[in-house]
Design an enzyme around this catalytic site. Structure first.
Site, PDB file in Angstrom:
ATOM      1  N   TYR A  66      17.498   2.424  -6.812  1.00  0.00           N
ATOM      2  CA  TYR A  66      16.715   2.243  -5.588  1.00  0.00           C
ATOM      3  C   TYR A  66      17.616   1.801  -4.432  1.00  0.00           C
ATOM      4  CZ  TYR A  66      12.518   2.369  -8.561  1.00  0.00           C
ATOM      5  OH  TYR A  66      11.528   2.727  -9.446  1.00  0.00           O
ATOM      6  N   SER A 225       3.003   4.128  -8.635  1.00  0.00           N
ATOM      7  CA  SER A 225       2.183   4.835  -7.639  1.00  0.00           C
ATOM      8  C   SER A 225       0.698   4.776  -7.997  1.00  0.00           C
ATOM      9  CB  SER A 225       2.641   6.292  -7.486  1.00  0.00           C
ATOM     10  OG  SER A 225       3.968   6.373  -7.021  1.00  0.00           O
ATOM     11  N   PRO A 226       0.171   3.602  -8.359  1.00  0.00           N
ATOM     12  CA  PRO A 226      -1.241   3.521  -8.754  1.00  0.00           C
ATOM     13  C   PRO A 226      -2.206   3.695  -7.586  1.00  0.00           C
ATOM     14  CG  PRO A 226      -0.325   1.321  -8.613  1.00  0.00           C
ATOM     15  CD  PRO A 226       0.827   2.277  -8.429  1.00  0.00           C
ATOM     16  N   LEU A 227      -1.669   3.682  -6.365  1.00  0.00           N
ATOM     17  CA  LEU A 227      -2.498   3.896  -5.178  1.00  0.00           C
ATOM     18  C   LEU A 227      -2.225   5.257  -4.549  1.00  0.00           C
ATOM     19  CD1 LEU A 227      -2.301   0.319  -3.627  1.00  0.00           C
ATOM     20  CD2 LEU A 227      -4.209   1.359  -4.866  1.00  0.00           C
ATOM     21  N   GLY A 228      -1.661   6.158  -5.346  1.00  0.00           N
ATOM     22  CA  GLY A 228      -1.454   7.522  -4.864  1.00  0.00           C
ATOM     23  C   GLY A 228      -0.600   7.602  -3.621  1.00  0.00           C
ATOM     24  N   ARG A 229       0.485   6.791  -3.580  1.00  0.00           N
ATOM     25  CA  ARG A 229       1.394   6.789  -2.433  1.00  0.00           C
ATOM     26  C   ARG A 229       0.638   6.503  -1.126  1.00  0.00           C
ATOM     27  NH1 ARG A 229       2.948  11.261  -5.711  1.00  0.00           N
ATOM     28  NH2 ARG A 229       4.808  10.736  -6.885  1.00  0.00           N
TER      29      ARG A 229
END
Length: 352
Positions: A66, A225-229
């Site tokens: 990262y 990405s549990p909030l869909g980016r």
């Protein structure tokens, strides 16, 4: 829905599979503090991590790669290892408050112009030493293979990771973005604590085989990405324009031809959130937490307000009918576009 630190203080903790690591139900993904989501401010990110600890977050996720994506496009203020150094500084003096996860295997090519996957045992050992140094810690709580090297048997890579556990440099090991057969092969060498992959209302690919395999083997699933980016937060609309350096500019699901379709299910999510007096993102996380598996999502953010909002998801009750309603609203055939563009670095492991 309002949220105070007292709300999380008494909440149940999750025991990560095959380990003694206990974490709160929602963690913090730190990739965006170094790459892919536009400009980031190190001072703000450091403050966010420290304040996240203050409000109860104790599961922090980073990776050695990262930051490298910015270096590849000429940002000299970022580079390989940047995020680990940032997180190491942020948790200095507070190590006992953190279950610290990092990853290896995605590394720069010899010319520094791209990335490659390296799962050779000797690299596993050297990568771990480098991460320990950048993080400023004596042991990594959860050490993931970010991607499996197609040229190295998974048994060899995991065997090297197991030796790190024996040496006391790592407490538990995990994998990222692997298949169910690969998970089983790895688990036969050493118990796998966690498997990290993308999972949310709008990305359901792990449901058929991966999640059942995790349950069978006692492996905790960690959705990135549990909030869909950000799509599932309700913050994206037809007029949204992403800033320079934000990889969503080339994300197929955010393209003009797919966005209108993908906003349809989000409208259903938002409407239900209004009725339940919570934010859409909290509802999306609550849906994940309600799944019949051991799941600890790691939503990423650079801002403490969103950290608090995400933690508030643990206080959102869902009925069986509401869980089913959201699952149907976001049925896979209602989502348009692939996860990544063909040449997107995320396909090689640079996601959060």
């Amino acid at each position: 829905m309002t949220f105070t630190p007292d709300d999380i203080a008494g909440s149940a903790r999750v025991l990560l599979g095959h380990s003694d690591l206990l974490v709160r139900p929602v963690g913090l993904g730190c990739m965006g503090m170094s790459q892919f989501y536009g400009a980031a401010d190190d001072a703000q990110s450091t403050s966010t991590v420290r304040e996240a600890l203050d409000v109860g977050i104790d599961f922090i996720d980073t990776a050695d790669i990262y930051g490298a994506a910015n270096m590849l496009v000429g940002d000299e203020n970022r580079g390989f290892g940047h995020n680990e150094q940032l997180i190491g500084g942020a948790i200095a003096g507070r190590r006992d408050e953190v279950v610290l996860a990092t990853k290896f295997a995605v590394r720069l090519t010899d010319d520094g112009k791209g990335v490659r996957i390296d799962g050779h045992p000797d690299y596993v050992a050297s990568a771990c030493e480098a991460s320990l140094s950048r993080l400023g810690v004596e042991v990594i709580d959860l050490y993931y293979a970010h991607r499996l090297d197609p040229n190295v048997p998974v048994e060899d890579t995991v065997g090297a990771m197991a030796r790190l556990v024996e040496q006391g440099k790592v407490r538990a090991i995990g994998l990222s973005e692997v298949t169910a057969p690969e998970l089983r092969r790895a688990h036969s060498v050493h118990p796998i604590t966690a498997l990290q992959s993308e999972y949310s209302l709008w990305e359901r690919g792990v449901e058929a085989e991966i999640l059942p395999a995790c349950r069978e083997l006692g492996v905790t699933f960690v959705p990135f990405s549990p909030l869909g980016r950000s799509m599932l937060t309700g913050a994206v609309g037809p007029e949204t324009r992403f800033s320079k350096g934000d990889f969503r500019i080339t994300d197929p699901r955010f393209s003009a031809e797919n966005l209108a379709t993908n906003l349809g299910p989000v409208q259903a999510l938002t409407a239900l959130a209004v009725n339940k007096h919570c934010r859409p993102g909290q509802l999306a996380l609550a849906w994940l937490l309600a799944q019949p598996f051991d799941i600890v999502p790691i939503p990423g953010t650079k801002r403490i307000d969103y950290v608090r909002e995400n933690l508030g998801a643990t206080n959102v009750p869902l009925s069986r009918d509401e869980i089913a309603y959201l699952g149907a609203a976001f049925a896979p055939d209602r989502i348009a576009g692939a996860r990544y563009a063909p040449n997107d670095p995320g396909r090689r492991g640079d996601e959060g």
